[in-house]
Write a protein that holds these residues in place. Structure first.
Motif, PDB file in Angstrom:
ATOM      1  N   ARG A  15       0.917  -1.246   0.080  1.00 42.54           N
ATOM      2  CA  ARG A  15      -0.145  -0.063   0.040  1.00 42.54           C
ATOM      3  C   ARG A  15       0.763   1.163  -0.151  1.00 42.54           C
TER       4      ARG A  15
ATOM      5  N   ALA B 114       1.043  11.257  -1.421  1.00 40.93           N
ATOM      6  CA  ALA B 114       2.257  12.002  -1.605  1.00 40.93           C
ATOM      7  C   ALA B 114       3.421  11.417  -1.118  1.00 40.93           C
TER       8      ALA B 114
ATOM      9  N   GLN C 204      -6.806   1.617   6.087  1.00 46.06           N
ATOM     10  CA  GLN C 204      -4.900   1.808   5.777  1.00 46.06           C
ATOM     11  C   GLN C 204      -4.528   0.372   6.199  1.00 46.06           C
TER      12      GLN C 204
ATOM     13  N   PRO D 143       0.741  19.367  -1.534  1.00 46.03           N
ATOM     14  CA  PRO D 143       1.071  18.244  -2.147  1.00 46.03           C
ATOM     15  C   PRO D 143       0.283  17.146  -1.776  1.00 46.03           C
ATOM     16  N   GLY D 144      -0.612  16.547  -2.349  1.00 46.52           N
ATOM     17  CA  GLY D 144      -1.447  15.448  -2.096  1.00 46.52           C
ATOM     18  C   GLY D 144      -2.610  15.965  -1.342  1.00 46.52           C
TER      19      GLY D 144
ATOM     20  N   ILE E 220      -2.430  17.789   1.168  1.00 44.21           N
ATOM     21  CA  ILE E 220      -1.991  18.003   2.697  1.00 44.21           C
ATOM     22  C   ILE E 220      -1.215  19.344   2.827  1.00 44.21           C
TER      23      ILE E 220
ATOM     24  N   LEU F 230       4.538  21.110  13.262  1.00 46.09           N
ATOM     25  CA  LEU F 230       3.601  19.907  12.360  1.00 46.09           C
ATOM     26  C   LEU F 230       2.612  19.685  13.698  1.00 46.09           C
TER      27      LEU F 230
ATOM     28  N   VAL G 212       0.486  16.985  14.990  1.00 46.25           N
ATOM     29  CA  VAL G 212       0.323  15.443  14.811  1.00 46.25           C
ATOM     30  C   VAL G 212      -0.244  15.018  16.144  1.00 46.25           C
TER      31      VAL G 212
END
Lengths: 311, 330
Positions: free
Chosen positions: A62, A66, B73, B130-131, B133, B150, B152
């Motif tokens: 998987r 990005a 996921q 990017p993507g 995010i 960041l 998190v």
């Protein structure tokens, strides 16, 4: 002369298979010990390398949002390659894949590529835990690399050569581990560290979801884990040649001695991890720079004086 | 010879299970962990590492959304199960195994999964995303320099992490610069599915979690096995020698002492829990102080992520108790 001769390139796959077979034996021992720890029979855990390989072969790969697929792949797959290149210079009895004049430096250069590979494996996955894990590895590498370099200097100075065949030949009378134990211990610790193995496994710690390995699945994870075992085994093989006399020993042929010593050292690495908690990366620099480094420099000094006096 | 069924059988001999515990359902989670050990299966470290998701307890809406996200996921072949009764653990894991071996089911699941590949549109905004995010923002670091920061969240689904806890962290590198704790609760658990805060099993459970965070798997396994023997089979007198042995081993470990030297209180707390477990097993009363949820944030600010993990694992927060008392948890 060293009595070591290079084998033809056709033997390279055999050498690779031998490395992976030893690595599998190490993983098997680890699985057996883990099974024992949860109260199951030894034998039930010995199949772990095969079972885990089957599991990861069947698992789909998987990716993450990005992600840098190329660099991620290189990081995960590169560890096995680095390990194979390491053992290329280690003589097995009278045979070696490459009788490189700078074999000791070659081994050192290959372990430095691991810096980049583990970092890429974590960074390429574009995950916070992956990145934290891979930076932990770099931070830790700053602690293990220099002591390792000097630990490798000791046998080279004693043998008066960077060729691993000469280093083995110089141990005909006395193994280097006997008169350079500090260099040997520092070398072993560094092997554990560059293999991301306990107690220096903070970069793939469970506490951060597996760190550099957090997002890897399927083939990527299989290659990374195989690479880790292969590095540990390659480190053991080099240690056996550089410090434990390599193929020197009574009765048995040289190649068997080299294998037995490699196996014993690998088993030691596997057993050690189960006894120790992970060293916190914060604590490592002090120990490495104020402890291991001066000690190993002293060791090199002692070895150098002995060599000068003897000549 | 058909290779595929043989591969599938070998591949499912050591199933990797990601356990998600709803606050207050510790007993169910312990039962699942014990069953994993009995079967020779193992706990996953992350969704990517997992073949199966085992939810212990009935989750609320927020935690349910996290579970759905984590489920996406799992790489597959994959299976999930929800366990709410201790006696159903064996059957639930049997079903997991059957689902993993069911090729048609896995193939259908794989085809579905290919379609929801996330929204990759960056919305035409000026900021590069990017993507999809957003890039890390900036903030002053402890030396007064500008450094990327960041956001998190730690938890709610992380190995050896208190159930349902979310620590919303701001990270600069691996340094926690701000943190706020809240809990994603589920339905109020029925009686008999949790561990009593301060009981020997609870102390052993916390010790096991802390040892796991410390990366000492063997000692963590020993603590968890002792806990499960106490919960499911043995009496206090049978278990006490094991606790003694474990405590001695932890106390003697020089590596642990040295490694924990700059995270004060963690080793003392670990030894304290093992001592309390021994005292409670011997019938001595053991007062429980506990740590408040709000103090968790302050505890970890200014610490590196690894130290923060240890400090959280060593905090005696009774999340389940908070859930049961219906306290405001956000």
């Amino acid at each position: 002369m060293t009595g070591v001769r290079e084998v033809s390139a056709g033997w390279v796959p055999v050498a690779a298979a031998l490395l992976l077979a030893l690595a599998a034996a190490g993983a098997s021992l680890d699985g057996a010990l883990a099974a024992r720890a949860v109260g199951r029979p030894w034998a039930s855990g010995a199949g772990v390398p095969w079972v885990e390989t089957a599991r990861l072969l069947r698992q789909r790969g998987r990716t993450t949002l990005a992600a840098d697929r190329l660099l991620w792949r290189i990081g995960c797959a590169g560890l096995v390659v680095a390990a194979l290149l390491m053992v290329a210079v280690v003589p097995l009895g009278t045979w070696t894949v490459s009788d490189l004049a700078v074999g000791v430096v070659w081994f050192n250069a290959m372990d430095v590529t691991v810096w980049a590979l583990v970092w890429l494996a974590g960074w390429g996955s574009n995950s916070a835990y992956g990145l934290v894990g891979s930076y932990r590895f770099l931070g830790q590498a700053l602690s293990h690399e220099l002591p390792l370099m000097f630990a490798l200097t000791a046998p080279a100075v004693a043998a008066g050569s960077l060729r691993l065949g000469d280093v083995v030949a110089a141990q005909r009378g006395l193994w280097f581990v006997v008169w350079m134990p500090v260099a040997f211990l520092v070398f072993c610790a560094a092997v554990l560290a560059f293999s991301v193995w306990g107690p220096f496994d903070a970069a793939v710690s469970r506490a951060i979801g597996g760190g550099a390995l957090t997002e890897a699945s399927g083939m990527d994870r299989l290659l990374f884990l195989t690479g880790r075992w292969a590095l540990l085994t390659a480190g053991a093989a080099f240690g056996a040649a550089a410090f434990l006399g390599g193929g020197n020993g009574p009765l048995l042929p040289g190649w068997l001695w080299q294998l037995v010593k490699t196996g014993a050292l690998l088993a030691g690495f596997v057993l050690l991890r189960r006894r120790l908690p992970t060293v916190r990366p914060d604590r490592l620099p002090t120990a490495a720079w104020l402890g291991a480094l001066p000690l190993v420099l002293l060791q090199v000094l002692v070895v150098s004086v002995v060599v000068v006096v003897r000549s | 010879m058909d290779l595929s069924p043989r591969l599938a059988r070998a591949a499912t001999r050591r199933v990797s299970v990601l356990i998600v515990e709803v606050p207050g359902w510790e007993f169910i989670r312990c039962a699942v962990q014990q069953e994993l050990r009995t079967r020779g299966w193992r706990e996953a470290t992350s969704p990517a590492d997992a073949d199966a998701l085992a939810v212990c307890g009935r989750s609320g809406a927020d935690l349910g959304r996290c579970i759905a996200l984590v489920w996406q996921q799992l790489p597959g072949p994959r299976a999930q199960t929800h366990v709410t009764v201790p006696t159903a653990v064996g059957a639930a894991l049997d079903q997991v195994l059957a689902d993993l071996l069911d090729d048609d089911r896995q193939r259908a699941d794989a085809d579905d999964g290919d379609m929801d590949d996330g929204d990759m549109d960056d919305g035409g905004m000026d900021m590069p995303m990017p993507g999809g995010i957003p890039l890390a923002g900036e903030g002053p670091d402890r030396d007064g320099l500008d450094l990327d920061e960041l956001h998190v969240p730690l938890g709610p689904i992380l190995p050896a992490w208190p159930a349902g806890l979310v620590l919303q962290c701001t990270l600069q590198g691996d340094l926690v610069t701000a943190a706020q704790a809240h809990v994603l609760a589920g339905e109020p658990p029925p009686s008999g599915v949790g561990l009593v805060h301060g009981s020997p099993a609870d102390r052993l459970d916390r010790a096991a979690r802390l040892l796991m965070v410390a990366g000492w798997e063997e000692a963590a396994t020993a603590a968890a096995r002792t806990r499960d023997r106490l919960l499911f089979s043995g009496g206090p007198d049978e278990v006490r020698p094991e606790v003694e042995r474990l405590a001695g081993r932890v106390r003697r470990s020089r590596m642990l002492r040295w490694s924990f030297a700059d995270v004060p209180g963690v080793r003392d707390r670990l030894l304290g829990w093992l001592q309390e477990a021994r005292d409670a097993l011997a019938g001595k009363p053991t007062p429980v102080a506990g740590t408040s949820l709000d103090s968790l944030g302050e505890l970890v600010v200014g610490r590196e992520l690894g130290a923060a993990r240890l400090l959280v694992a060593a905090a005696d927060v009774d999340v389940a108790g908070l859930v049961r008392s219906g306290a405001d948890l956000s």
